[in-house]
Write an enzyme that holds these catalytic residues in place. Sequence first.
Site, PDB file in Angstrom:
ATOM      1  N   GLY A   1       2.507   2.396  10.891  1.00 20.30           N
ATOM      2  CA  GLY A   1       3.480   3.474  10.761  1.00 20.30           C
ATOM      3  C   GLY A   1       4.144   3.877  12.065  1.00 20.30           C
ATOM      4  O   GLY A   1       4.807   4.911  12.144  1.00 20.30           O
TER       5      GLY A   1
ATOM      6  N   ASN B   1       0.870  -1.165   0.000  1.00 23.54           N
ATOM      7  CA  ASN B   1       0.000   0.000   0.000  1.00 23.54           C
ATOM      8  C   ASN B   1       0.913   1.223   0.000  1.00 23.54           C
ATOM      9  O   ASN B   1       1.490   1.546   1.028  1.00 23.54           O
ATOM     10  CB  ASN B   1      -0.907  -0.027   1.239  1.00 23.54           C
ATOM     11  CG  ASN B   1      -1.760   1.231   1.353  1.00 23.54           C
ATOM     12  OD1 ASN B   1      -1.792   2.057   0.444  1.00 23.54           O
ATOM     13  ND2 ASN B   1      -2.438   1.376   2.480  1.00 23.54           N
TER      14      ASN B   1
ATOM     15  N   LYS C   1       0.173   4.244  -0.264  1.00 18.36           N
ATOM     16  CA  LYS C   1      -0.448   5.433   0.341  1.00 18.36           C
ATOM     17  C   LYS C   1      -0.196   6.654  -0.559  1.00 18.36           C
ATOM     18  O   LYS C   1      -0.154   6.516  -1.780  1.00 18.36           O
ATOM     19  CB  LYS C   1       0.052   5.616   1.775  1.00 18.36           C
ATOM     20  CG  LYS C   1      -0.119   4.326   2.606  1.00 18.36           C
ATOM     21  CD  LYS C   1       0.084   4.508   4.062  1.00 18.36           C
ATOM     22  CE  LYS C   1      -0.154   3.183   4.782  1.00 18.36           C
ATOM     23  NZ  LYS C   1      -0.042   3.288   6.242  1.00 18.36           N
TER      24      LYS C   1
ATOM     25  N   GLU D   1      -6.783   4.964   7.816  1.00 16.13           N
ATOM     26  CA  GLU D   1      -6.516   6.378   7.512  1.00 16.13           C
ATOM     27  C   GLU D   1      -7.715   7.003   6.828  1.00 16.13           C
ATOM     28  O   GLU D   1      -8.039   8.174   7.060  1.00 16.13           O
ATOM     29  CB  GLU D   1      -5.241   6.479   6.649  1.00 16.13           C
ATOM     30  CG  GLU D   1      -3.998   6.169   7.489  1.00 16.13           C
ATOM     31  CD  GLU D   1      -2.835   5.583   6.714  1.00 16.13           C
ATOM     32  OE1 GLU D   1      -2.824   5.645   5.475  1.00 16.13           O
ATOM     33  OE2 GLU D   1      -1.921   5.043   7.378  1.00 16.13           O
TER      34      GLU D   1
ATOM     35  N   SER E   1       3.328  -1.944  10.511  1.00 15.18           N
ATOM     36  CA  SER E   1       4.772  -2.051  10.766  1.00 15.18           C
ATOM     37  C   SER E   1       5.304  -3.451  10.473  1.00 15.18           C
ATOM     38  O   SER E   1       6.218  -3.930  11.165  1.00 15.18           O
ATOM     39  CB  SER E   1       5.115  -1.610  12.197  1.00 15.18           C
ATOM     40  OG  SER E   1       4.770  -0.252  12.387  1.00 15.18           O
TER      41      SER E   1
ATOM     42  N   HIS F   1      -9.420   1.374   4.822  1.00 16.51           N
ATOM     43  CA  HIS F   1      -8.170   1.618   5.539  1.00 16.51           C
ATOM     44  C   HIS F   1      -8.430   2.585   6.697  1.00 16.51           C
ATOM     45  O   HIS F   1      -9.217   3.519   6.568  1.00 16.51           O
ATOM     46  CB  HIS F   1      -7.108   2.179   4.593  1.00 16.51           C
ATOM     47  CG  HIS F   1      -5.747   2.113   5.184  1.00 16.51           C
ATOM     48  ND1 HIS F   1      -5.313   3.025   6.130  1.00 16.51           N
ATOM     49  CD2 HIS F   1      -4.748   1.213   5.038  1.00 16.51           C
ATOM     50  CE1 HIS F   1      -4.091   2.691   6.508  1.00 16.51           C
ATOM     51  NE2 HIS F   1      -3.723   1.585   5.870  1.00 16.51           N
TER      52      HIS F   1
ATOM     53  N   GLU G   1      -5.461  -4.739  10.481  1.00 14.63           N
ATOM     54  CA  GLU G   1      -4.445  -3.715  10.712  1.00 14.63           C
ATOM     55  C   GLU G   1      -4.746  -2.991  12.015  1.00 14.63           C
ATOM     56  O   GLU G   1      -5.547  -2.036  12.030  1.00 14.63           O
ATOM     57  CB  GLU G   1      -4.446  -2.706   9.556  1.00 14.63           C
ATOM     58  CG  GLU G   1      -4.161  -3.317   8.208  1.00 14.63           C
ATOM     59  CD  GLU G   1      -3.540  -2.300   7.241  1.00 14.63           C
ATOM     60  OE1 GLU G   1      -2.497  -2.631   6.683  1.00 14.63           O
ATOM     61  OE2 GLU G   1      -4.086  -1.198   7.079  1.00 14.63           O
TER      62      GLU G   1
HETATM   63  P1  13P Z   1       3.042   0.463   7.685  1.00 14.74           P
HETATM   64  O1  13P Z   1       3.533  -0.844   7.119  1.00 14.74           O
HETATM   65  O2  13P Z   1       3.785   1.648   7.177  1.00 14.74           O
HETATM   66  O3  13P Z   1       2.921   0.424   9.182  1.00 14.74           O
HETATM   67  O4  13P Z   1       1.554   0.651   7.120  1.00 14.74           O
HETATM   68  C1  13P Z   1       0.675  -0.410   7.189  1.00 14.74           C
HETATM   69  C2  13P Z   1      -0.539  -0.084   6.432  1.00 14.74           C
HETATM   70  O5  13P Z   1      -1.284   0.816   6.795  1.00 14.74           O
HETATM   71  C3  13P Z   1      -0.818  -0.838   5.207  1.00 14.74           C
HETATM   72  O6  13P Z   1      -2.088  -0.567   4.723  1.00 14.74           O
END
Ligand code: 13P
Length: 249
Positions: free
Chosen positions: A172, A9, A11, A96, A212, A94, A166
Amino acid sequence: MRTKMVAGNWKMNMTLQEGVALATELKDKITNPSCQVVIGTPFIHLATISQLLKGTPIQLAAENCADKEKGAFTGEVSAAMVASTGAQYCILGHSERRAYYNETTDILREKVLLALANGLKPIFCIGEIKEEREANIQNEVVKTQLEESLFNLSEQEFRNITLAYEPVWAIGTGLTATPQQAQEMHAYIRSVIAKKYGQETADDTTILYGGSCNEKNAAELFANPDVDGGLIGGASLVADKFLAIIAAR
Ligand code: 13P
């Protein structure tokens, strides 16, 4: 046997040129992967990268789609538009998008239906925030997310869903769920699916871990029987790290 998968992903990272360079490197280096590889890119990359990935084992995902079919929704990108690029998957739900763009379980239910209606396979994200984990209500939170956005689907429709657990506190942050926490939650999610759709569909559902996940901890996470792969953020932006995670699956 359910599909094992490592999905990236990206982002809101990568210009078109940077994204094409990364996808080209992945295409050249991933020839015979031991699992399904998917890369999730911003909308603007999809048409170009879809052409680039033709004839390769790598599949392509959008990171979102609109909750409306078409029309006067300035700036939105519909599921039909995503599908027309050649992308096969669509990441939905997601954390976010839930947190920063107020995507409710009702909105997500519409997005899932539109993605499916346009032949896209949703990678649907669920997970609890830190306070919910601390209050030990993570199971209820995740169950509600499933019930409110997905359990309206028929069994046949549901079989097109890939889930991604997640935990929001792990995204992150460098804080990863322990392999035991991931396994416990994935097994719980599978049991909730089994109750709704039966054991066979539950056993066939791919459940990814995200948060992560990196080249150092991937093997340990993927060793769990109910962890079918990963949804990778930061580490999917660096070809060698992403390749190492794929190799761990
Ligand atoms: P990270 O791997 O940067 O923690 O992000 C995970 C994520 O949100 C994948 O959709």
